[in-house]
Design an enzyme around this catalytic site. Sequence first.
Site, PDB file in Angstrom:
ATOM      1  N   ASP A 199      -1.412 -40.518 106.773  1.00  0.00           N
ATOM      2  CA  ASP A 199      -1.840 -39.312 106.067  1.00  0.00           C
ATOM      3  C   ASP A 199      -3.136 -38.772 106.666  1.00  0.00           C
ATOM      4  OD1 ASP A 199       0.036 -39.253 103.560  1.00  0.00           O
ATOM      5  OD2 ASP A 199      -0.672 -41.313 103.678  1.00  0.00           O
TER       6      ASP A 199
ATOM      7  N   ASP B 214      -8.616 -41.073 110.629  1.00  0.00           N
ATOM      8  CA  ASP B 214      -9.357 -39.885 110.204  1.00  0.00           C
ATOM      9  C   ASP B 214     -10.458 -40.187 109.200  1.00  0.00           C
ATOM     10  OD1 ASP B 214      -7.500 -40.523 108.139  1.00  0.00           O
ATOM     11  OD2 ASP B 214      -7.642 -38.488 107.352  1.00  0.00           O
TER      12      ASP B 214
ATOM     13  N   ASP C 115      -3.143 -44.271 111.734  1.00  0.00           N
ATOM     14  CA  ASP C 115      -3.114 -43.940 110.322  1.00  0.00           C
ATOM     15  C   ASP C 115      -2.038 -42.865 110.131  1.00  0.00           C
ATOM     16  OD1 ASP C 115      -4.135 -43.738 107.577  1.00  0.00           O
ATOM     17  OD2 ASP C 115      -4.889 -41.799 108.235  1.00  0.00           O
TER      18      ASP C 115
END
Length: 236
Positions: A16, A176, A14
């Site tokens: 961001d 996240d 991922d």
Amino acid sequence: MAAKRLDGATIAFDLDGTLVDTAPDLIGTLNHLLMAEGLPPLPLDQARPFIGHGARHLIQRGFRAAGQDIAPEQLQQLFERFIPHYLGRIAQESRPFPGCEAALDVLAAEGATLAVCTNKPTDLSVALLKALGLAPRFAAIVGPDAAGFAKPDPRHLQAAVDVAGGSMSRTILVGDANTDAGAARAAKAGLIIVSFGYTDIPAADLGADELIHHFDALPDACLRLLGACGEQSGPL
């Protein structure tokens, strides 16, 4: 030549909140819109969990938190103002998380192919990674527009792995948030969650195979999940 310990592995990331701390520039752009509409700016810590589901979600959640619900037509207008402003400051304050680049170096040296699987549009993702000098490290940078699907749809992850030339049986997704967890689980890929990203669900509750608190721990976590292809000679 002896096989490297992560030969054949694809490590997808991922963007961001996982590779890069983009919150200052994303929230800065959100606050630019809020103030232009006569609303108060949001503190960074309050708005961080709104990141990770696309700009429209960020705008909608941000305006609601500032006290104003917005209609679909206004959301589209705000989105069209958001993108060029954000692109103009895309790496003004955004930086890779501590230890990120060193961990990527170790993974690549051990034979892993690196990819980015992000819900950020592909053009913005490439622009950010180029601005930070990270783009050449990745065999694939795939946003939802390029994949035709967005995480948690596993087809987004599959598309990134395909572009990178990998196999899902030897793939780990590092993320996240619940979108990452959903994509990895549905695709039957390994899942590593970082605890320092953007999520309104506690990272420890996302069901990761490995939960890490710093990038220094990533190479060994990958090795534990995938195993070594060659002779092990101690930790990565």
